[in-house]
Write a protein that holds these residues in place. Sequence first.
Motif, short mmCIF file in Angstrom:
data_model
loop_
_atom_site.label_atom_id
_atom_site.label_comp_id
_atom_site.label_asym_id
_atom_site.label_seq_id
_atom_site.Cartn_x
_atom_site.Cartn_y
_atom_site.Cartn_z
N ILE A 349 0.88 -1.15 -0.03
CA ILE A 349 0.07 -0.04 -0.07
C ILE A 349 0.82 1.26 -0.06
O ILE A 349 0.63 2.20 -0.58
N ASP A 350 1.92 1.27 0.97
CA ASP A 350 2.88 2.33 0.85
C ASP A 350 3.53 2.62 -0.37
O ASP A 350 3.55 4.00 -0.90
N LEU A 351 3.92 1.46 -1.01
CA LEU A 351 4.53 1.51 -2.44
C LEU A 351 3.60 2.20 -3.37
O LEU A 351 4.06 2.93 -4.19
N GLU A 352 2.52 1.77 -3.43
CA GLU A 352 1.33 2.27 -4.44
C GLU A 352 1.17 3.82 -4.25
O GLU A 352 1.23 4.47 -5.26
N LEU A 353 1.02 4.18 -2.90
CA LEU A 353 1.00 5.65 -2.74
C LEU A 353 2.38 6.65 -3.07
O LEU A 353 2.42 7.66 -3.41
N THR A 354 3.47 5.75 -2.75
CA THR A 354 4.90 6.67 -2.86
C THR A 354 5.04 6.86 -4.49
O THR A 354 5.28 7.94 -4.95
N ILE A 355 4.72 5.63 -5.44
CA ILE A 355 4.97 5.75 -6.63
C ILE A 355 4.05 6.47 -7.38
O ILE A 355 4.15 7.22 -8.38
#
Length: 427
Positions: A349-355
């Motif tokens: 989830i964090d990677l989705e929001l970061t990228i």
Amino acid sequence: LFLPSFQDLFGVSMVVPLMNLHIKSLGASHTVAGIIGSLYGIMQLFSSTFVGCWSDIVGRRYSLLACILLSALGYFLLGTSTTVFLFAISRVPVGIFKHTLSISKALLSDLVSERDRPLVMGRFNAASSVGFILGPVVGGYLTELEDGFYLTSFICASIFLLNAGLVWMLPWSEENTGNKEHEQGNRGTDGFSAKANCDLHLKSATNGAMASNSLFQTAWIQIATVLKRIKGIACSDLWDIFLVRLLMSVAILLYYSNFTLALEERFGVKPLFAGYLMSYSSALGVLAGCLLGPITRLYQHNTYRLLLHSSTLTCSLILLYTSALSIWMVILSSTFLAFSTTIGRTCIIDLELTIGGNEASGTLLGVGQSVTSVGRIVAPLLSGIAQEFSPCGPPSLGVGLALGAILIMNTNKQKYCSHGNVKLKNQ
């Protein structure tokens, strides 16, 4: 938000384990019960992206309140379902609008800094998991009473109404989250971020239109904006992240798909033991959520590396379970799998929001939920086919899918290296 999330899953987990028994008591066949369950999953699949994007446009507070109240309506109707038709009707508002946790996560991503996001998300998941552990126990007790299922459904609806009141009283405003979105939008990381920045201006235009145009025109503008944002994600460079999420979701679902039956056939243990083992794993998942802060600091907030390592550990543990020669090896794999899956779920989830860009967090989380819904639809089919060959067939297939996800992450490593926010330049 932590208390509403706990109450949300507490209420839902009271009712969901009892639903199959209730619909069968109404005279439905196994086939009809399965069709109704599949329709719910399909509604979730198509509505999660739309509702998540809608929350980006109209604001988190009002979209979250609408989802909570309409979900409460669904569970209230469930409490009055004396026929199979009424049961099916009660699942419609829940299937479309039960995205309260996704919108809450989007709100948290708006309110906290990018550095603190994994820690906060981990604690949020931990609070939700506690509710999921306690709910089935309370629901099992209530169902022993006369008309217990109806009582449980009404209690669940009341919990959602209580959550609506708590959300209404929360001390935050759309202006604060909007300002934060704008600041993060200035640090957009890819093409989709640029698209979402443009959508922020469209959001302002939409708000102005709501004051001056007719209700029909306002609704049309919102629908057009939702479709534009969904198209932006479809044309973005996020396909590999969502594919990793799909593969890992299906792998974990395959692990649990025939867990009780496989333990009975392989080791001769009773279903009660399997239930205790799953509750034990859920409790460890809560602990993992609380420990996510120290773990992310140990990894210097490198989300990609933590996701890669947790996915590798998950794959290894499913393989250990598949080849286990004793029940103690199963207990060992379940213990560490609770940690690796909790960490991996938060990291993706964090990677989705970061990228993808935090300014469209509702849309991104909605698409992520749709991807997971696809996994829930596909996994039972794959599990049924794999079980024809061996009780270890589903988890063995899960190992292969997890290896595919790990290969995709390694293949696209350079892509993540180009994003400073993911901190891969020291790899």
